[in-house]
Design an enzyme around this catalytic site. Structure first.
Site, mmCIF file in Angstrom:
data_model
loop_
_atom_site.group_PDB
_atom_site.id
_atom_site.type_symbol
_atom_site.label_atom_id
_atom_site.label_comp_id
_atom_site.label_asym_id
_atom_site.label_seq_id
_atom_site.Cartn_x
_atom_site.Cartn_y
_atom_site.Cartn_z
ATOM 1 N N LEU A 187 54.200 35.657 59.842
ATOM 2 C CA LEU A 187 53.084 34.987 60.498
ATOM 3 C C LEU A 187 53.040 33.501 60.149
ATOM 4 C CD1 LEU A 187 52.287 38.049 60.660
ATOM 5 C CD2 LEU A 187 49.897 37.289 60.555
ATOM 6 N N GLU A 228 47.351 30.279 54.645
ATOM 7 C CA GLU A 228 48.475 29.402 54.297
ATOM 8 C C GLU A 228 48.007 28.060 53.746
ATOM 9 O OE1 GLU A 228 51.208 30.705 54.042
ATOM 10 O OE2 GLU A 228 51.099 32.432 55.367
ATOM 11 N N HIS A 237 48.654 34.509 46.074
ATOM 12 C CA HIS A 237 48.166 35.769 46.626
ATOM 13 C C HIS A 237 47.268 36.429 45.588
ATOM 14 C CE1 HIS A 237 51.817 35.825 49.478
ATOM 15 N NE2 HIS A 237 50.735 35.520 50.168
ATOM 16 N N TRP A 239 46.864 39.376 44.570
ATOM 17 C CA TRP A 239 47.453 40.398 43.690
ATOM 18 C C TRP A 239 48.544 39.805 42.788
ATOM 19 C CZ3 TRP A 239 48.559 39.623 48.719
ATOM 20 C CH2 TRP A 239 49.894 39.514 49.087
ATOM 21 N N ASP A 247 46.579 36.062 39.824
ATOM 22 C CA ASP A 247 46.570 34.957 40.776
ATOM 23 C C ASP A 247 46.124 33.662 40.105
ATOM 24 O OD1 ASP A 247 43.890 35.503 40.375
ATOM 25 O OD2 ASP A 247 43.360 35.604 42.492
ATOM 26 N N VAL A 249 43.391 32.958 38.702
ATOM 27 C CA VAL A 249 41.961 32.681 38.926
ATOM 28 C C VAL A 249 41.164 33.730 38.164
ATOM 29 C CG1 VAL A 249 40.116 32.526 40.642
ATOM 30 C CG2 VAL A 249 42.400 31.658 41.195
ATOM 31 N N THR A 252 38.495 36.456 40.296
ATOM 32 C CA THR A 252 38.943 37.418 41.310
ATOM 33 C C THR A 252 39.418 38.683 40.612
ATOM 34 O OG1 THR A 252 41.142 36.398 41.312
ATOM 35 C CG2 THR A 252 39.600 35.679 43.014
ATOM 36 N N ASP A 288 42.785 39.696 60.218
ATOM 37 C CA ASP A 288 41.899 38.529 60.289
ATOM 38 C C ASP A 288 40.427 38.915 60.172
ATOM 39 O OD1 ASP A 288 44.133 36.958 60.610
ATOM 40 O OD2 ASP A 288 43.387 35.913 62.385
#
Length: 317
Positions: A187, A228, A237, A239, A247, A249, A252, A288
């Site tokens: 994508l 993106e 990502h 995971w 990730d 962070v 999360t 989405d």
């Protein structure tokens, strides 16, 4: 608390995912896409092999990011990002309209300013950490070029005039986006901060760009670009590209792996602590309509690259 320290070897290991064969991507006919597939990690792995110094630069960016977040040195007020959209087309459907391009800019502004209609669907368990990132995007120019290529692959050919593509415009101060047929079920993909300015930006397949025209369900709400651009702003990502990975962070939840479709809430991880996974985060792989939030930790991580001395300080205000 997730581990955030990275060594050069850790960077290489973090992104050691299966590589796509670009020659196959360029010849493979587009098929119906049933699962989101982002090639950002694969592209990074190839770049790391080609340029060993990239791992060092990314480690430096990671160190800077952690210090900026710890000391509160993040950008105050809005960061406004000029956007250059480069359209490479062989067919009329690939030559997407100005209106479709503007619809994608509108989605970016909604998603990065928490004004998306589905932001209200964020579950209460995440209500305290859902973020208004506060970054705006302004469409500055659209470049169009006719081509004979049926697909471009993921080796940045669309960004090189010598390969029939369009070179980026002022990549240190403008976000370049390439819209074309990528192929291979991809994508889109982005370049993380630290890569070469000659290939910096985001590539999105024309079938998944914006919310009108050629945008294909279930990726017809412009969230591929939101995802993106998140990578372009230094988000991984969710995971961590590994089972129960990080990730980088802290707020999360730790995910088992990528999620697809629209998972039924609550979706529990089997990682330590069995947390409820944040499947509606833009950095997962859901459809989405299934992604509609960033976290405050992701916001701080993105903001850190725009401060003075940051990897994208040319965009800061």
């Amino acid at each position: 608390m997730k581990k955030v320290a990275l060594s050069v070897m850790a960077v290489l290991m973090l992104f050691s995912c299966q590589n796509d064969n670009n020659s196959e991507l360029e010849t493979q006919e587009s098929a119906a896409i049933t699962q989101r597939k982002c090639a950002t990690q694969d592209v990074l792995e190839a770049q790391l092999r080609e340029d060993p110094t990239l791992a060092l630069r990314m480690n430096q960016i990671e160190d800077f990011t952690k210090k900026a977040m710890l000391t509160g040195r993040i950008v105050n007020g809005k960061v406004e990002i000029p956007v250059i959209v480069n359209v490479l087309y062989r067919t009329s459907s690939e030559n997407i309209s100005d209106a479709q391009i503007q619809s994608q800019i509108d989605v970016l502004n909604d998603d990065y300013n928490a004004s998306n209609d589905d932001f209200s669907q964020v579950p209460s368990v995440f209500s305290g950490i859902k973020a208004n990132v506060g970054i705006t995007f302004v469409l500055e120019a659209i470049n169009r070029k006719s081509t004979t290529k049926t697909s471009w692959g993921t080796n940045d050919k669309m960004k090189k005039t010598s390969q029939g593509g369009i070179a980026p415009t002022s990549p240190t101060t403008k976000l370049n986006m390439w819209v074309c047929t990528i192929g291979g079920g991809i994508l889109g993909y982005a370049q993380f901060p630290g890569g070469s300015s000659s290939t910096d930006g985001v590539a999105i397949d024309a079938k998944y760009f914006g919310v009108s025209g050629t945008a294909n369900y279930p990726y017809n709400l412009g969230r591929t670009a939101t995802h993106e651009v998140g990578h372009w702003m230094n988000l991984r990502h969710i995971w961590g590209d590994a089972n129960c990975g990080s990730d980088l962070v802290s707020d999360t939840p730790t995910h088992n792996d990528a999620n697809y479709g629209v998972p039924t809430y609550p979706h529990y991880s089997t990682c330590t602590g069995t947390p409820v996974e944040m499947t509606m985060n833009y950095m997962d792989y859901t459809d989405d309509r299934g992604m509609f939030m960033f976290s405050n930790g992701q916001k701080s991580r993105m903001a850190a690259i725009f401060v003075s001395g940051g990897a994208r300080s040319g965009f800061g205000s």
